[in-house]
Design a protein around this motif. Structure first.
Motif, short mmCIF file in Angstrom:
data_model
loop_
_atom_site.label_atom_id
_atom_site.label_comp_id
_atom_site.label_asym_id
_atom_site.label_seq_id
_atom_site.Cartn_x
_atom_site.Cartn_y
_atom_site.Cartn_z
N LEU A 186 6.97 -43.06 71.56
CA LEU A 186 6.91 -41.85 70.76
C LEU A 186 6.95 -40.60 71.64
O LEU A 186 7.60 -39.61 71.31
CB LEU A 186 5.64 -41.85 69.91
CG LEU A 186 5.71 -42.56 68.55
CD1 LEU A 186 4.35 -42.57 67.89
CD2 LEU A 186 6.74 -41.91 67.64
N LEU A 187 6.25 -40.66 72.76
CA LEU A 187 6.29 -39.53 73.70
C LEU A 187 7.69 -39.34 74.27
O LEU A 187 8.15 -38.21 74.45
CB LEU A 187 5.28 -39.75 74.83
CG LEU A 187 3.80 -39.61 74.46
CD1 LEU A 187 2.92 -39.98 75.65
CD2 LEU A 187 3.49 -38.19 74.01
N LEU A 188 8.38 -40.45 74.54
CA LEU A 188 9.74 -40.36 75.04
C LEU A 188 10.67 -39.77 73.98
O LEU A 188 11.52 -38.91 74.29
CB LEU A 188 10.23 -41.75 75.45
CG LEU A 188 11.57 -41.81 76.18
CD1 LEU A 188 11.49 -41.06 77.50
CD2 LEU A 188 11.98 -43.25 76.41
N ALA A 189 10.51 -40.19 72.74
CA ALA A 189 11.30 -39.61 71.65
C ALA A 189 10.99 -38.13 71.48
O ALA A 189 11.88 -37.32 71.22
CB ALA A 189 11.04 -40.37 70.36
N LEU A 190 9.71 -37.78 71.63
CA LEU A 190 9.32 -36.38 71.53
C LEU A 190 10.00 -35.55 72.60
O LEU A 190 10.50 -34.44 72.33
CB LEU A 190 7.80 -36.27 71.66
CG LEU A 190 7.21 -34.87 71.69
CD1 LEU A 190 7.44 -34.16 70.36
CD2 LEU A 190 5.72 -34.93 72.00
N LEU A 191 10.06 -36.07 73.83
CA LEU A 191 10.72 -35.34 74.92
C LEU A 191 12.21 -35.17 74.66
O LEU A 191 12.74 -34.05 74.72
CB LEU A 191 10.50 -36.08 76.24
CG LEU A 191 11.27 -35.51 77.44
CD1 LEU A 191 10.74 -34.14 77.81
CD2 LEU A 191 11.21 -36.45 78.62
N PHE A 192 12.88 -36.27 74.36
CA PHE A 192 14.33 -36.22 74.15
C PHE A 192 14.70 -35.29 73.00
O PHE A 192 15.59 -34.44 73.14
CB PHE A 192 14.88 -37.62 73.87
CG PHE A 192 14.97 -38.48 75.10
CD1 PHE A 192 14.87 -37.93 76.35
CD2 PHE A 192 15.16 -39.85 74.99
CE1 PHE A 192 14.95 -38.72 77.49
CE2 PHE A 192 15.25 -40.65 76.12
CZ PHE A 192 15.14 -40.08 77.37
N ARG A 193 14.03 -35.42 71.88
CA ARG A 193 14.39 -34.63 70.72
C ARG A 193 13.98 -33.17 70.87
O ARG A 193 14.64 -32.29 70.34
CB ARG A 193 13.75 -35.23 69.46
CG ARG A 193 14.30 -36.57 69.08
CD ARG A 193 15.83 -36.57 69.00
NE ARG A 193 16.33 -35.44 68.21
CZ ARG A 193 17.42 -34.77 68.53
NH1 ARG A 193 18.14 -35.09 69.59
NH2 ARG A 193 17.82 -33.77 67.77
N THR A 194 12.90 -32.90 71.59
CA THR A 194 12.52 -31.51 71.82
C THR A 194 13.57 -30.80 72.67
O THR A 194 13.99 -29.68 72.37
CB THR A 194 11.15 -31.44 72.51
OG1 THR A 194 10.16 -32.05 71.66
CG2 THR A 194 10.75 -29.99 72.77
N ILE A 195 14.02 -31.46 73.73
CA ILE A 195 15.03 -30.85 74.61
C ILE A 195 16.34 -30.66 73.87
O ILE A 195 16.96 -29.58 73.93
CB ILE A 195 15.22 -31.72 75.86
CG1 ILE A 195 13.95 -31.69 76.73
CG2 ILE A 195 16.41 -31.24 76.68
CD1 ILE A 195 14.02 -32.59 77.93
N GLU A 196 16.79 -31.67 73.15
CA GLU A 196 18.06 -31.57 72.45
C GLU A 196 18.01 -30.55 71.32
O GLU A 196 18.96 -29.79 71.11
CB GLU A 196 18.46 -32.95 71.90
CG GLU A 196 18.87 -33.94 72.96
CD GLU A 196 20.09 -33.50 73.73
OE1 GLU A 196 21.00 -32.90 73.12
OE2 GLU A 196 20.14 -33.72 74.95
N THR A 197 16.92 -30.52 70.57
CA THR A 197 16.81 -29.55 69.48
C THR A 197 16.67 -28.13 70.02
O THR A 197 17.16 -27.18 69.41
CB THR A 197 15.60 -29.88 68.59
OG1 THR A 197 15.66 -31.26 68.21
CG2 THR A 197 15.60 -29.04 67.32
#
Length: 318
Positions: free
Chosen positions: A237-248
């Motif tokens: 979940l933390l990894l998804a949070l990082l990826f999606r925060t950067i991309e968004t």
């Protein structure tokens, strides 16, 4: 008494062939084959990525406009200080933060719920999984156009559904709040399956005997989730949070095609503002400086994530 023997005389053509043969043997040595295979890719990477990156970084310290023939003038850090003191830049950062936080939170919630659903076997599970993953495989342009037509007050499906109740057309994108909501829904619809895949990878790795032991101990569903399920998916979940925060944070296509930054400038993200500076106002140096400010924010977000992960994985001191 020994006499020195002079080396035999070699014709120039034969000596040249010997030199070229020695160079070929040297360059074809086993220890040099790996670097030679990687060298073309590194050269292409330098020409395509590194050179423009260095050029734009150097350009951010000058006063330069792409639509003028005047020579660039060195300004030092003035472009960066002007941007940091510009209220419009901070307003765009705030707008971007609202969109990012709302969209990523919605993606995590939906993605986690879908992962919990597909972790269990049920009829037509594979077909449903393929349908859920479809939005992630589409291009930004197609998704943006789809939602722009979906939100259309005249022919859009959303306006038609609302008109059945109110007998009036409904324009979601006509207000700042509605426009932000429309962007958040479109982005979450497209990228929630990505979060679902990451969480699902953690759920399927949970050993079954842990749930069996929990059932024997008569643990409640909430306790089983808190002590067994969530620890296995927390890092993902933390990894998804990082990826999606950067991309968004860097999103451009979706916002530009759905609202073009409107109404007014209520949905103008920092990426769209950098585009307008560089390609509409031709303030090329300021656009370069703003792009590196965005890069700095992304690096800070990544560093915070790595710090949190390191603190979570660090052994506790007794």
């Amino acid at each position: 008494m020994t006499m020195a023997v002079s080396p035999p005389f070699l014709p120039p053509a034969f000596a040249k062939n010997e030199n070229s043969r020695g160079f070929l043997q040297w360059i074809n040595a086993p220890e040099r084959r790996g670097p030679l295979l990687v060298a073309p890719a590194l050269a292409l990477l330098f020409l395509i990525n590194i050179m423009p990156l260095l050029w734009s970084f150097g350009l951010s310290f000058f006063n330069y406009r792409a639509n003028r023939l005047s020579a660039p003038k060195f300004k030092g850090l003035e472009n960066y200080t002007d941007l940091l003191n510009d209220d419009r830049v901070w307003e765009r950062f705030v707008t971007t933060g609202i969109i990012v936080s709302s969209s990523v939170a919605l993606q995590l919630i939906i993605g986690f719920g879908l992962a919990m659903l597909f972790a269990r076997k049920f009829p037509l599970r594979r077909l449903a999984l393929m349908l859920v993953l479809t939005p992630m495989m589409l291009s930004f342009v197609s998704v943006a156009i789809f939602f722009k037509l979906f939100y259309d007050p005249t022919l859009g499906a959303l306006s038609w559904v609302v008109s059945l109740v109110t007998d009036e057309s409904f324009a979601l994108l006509s207000t700042p709040t509605g426009a932000i909501l429309g962007i958040v829904i479109a982005d979450a619809w497209m990228w929630s399956p990505f979060v679902m895949l990451l969480v699902l990878a953690g759920l399927v790795s949970v050993p079954g005997y842990l749930y069996e032991a929990a059932e024997i101990d008569r643990a409640s569903p909430w306790k089983r989730f808190r002590t067994i399920t969530f620890p296995y998916v927390k890092s993902l979940l933390l990894l998804a949070l990082l990826f999606r925060t950067i991309e968004t944070f860097k999103t451009f296509d979706l916002v530009f095609l759905i609202t073009e930054g409107g109404p007014g400038s209520s949905t103008e993200t920092i990426a769209i503002y950098a585009y307008r500076l560089g390609f509409q106002f031709f303030r090329t140096s300021e656009a370069s400086a703003l792009a590196y400010l965005i890069l700095f924010v992304v690096i800070v977000l990544t560093s915070i994530y790595l710090y949190v992960v390191k603190r979570r994985n660090a052994p506790e001191e007794v």
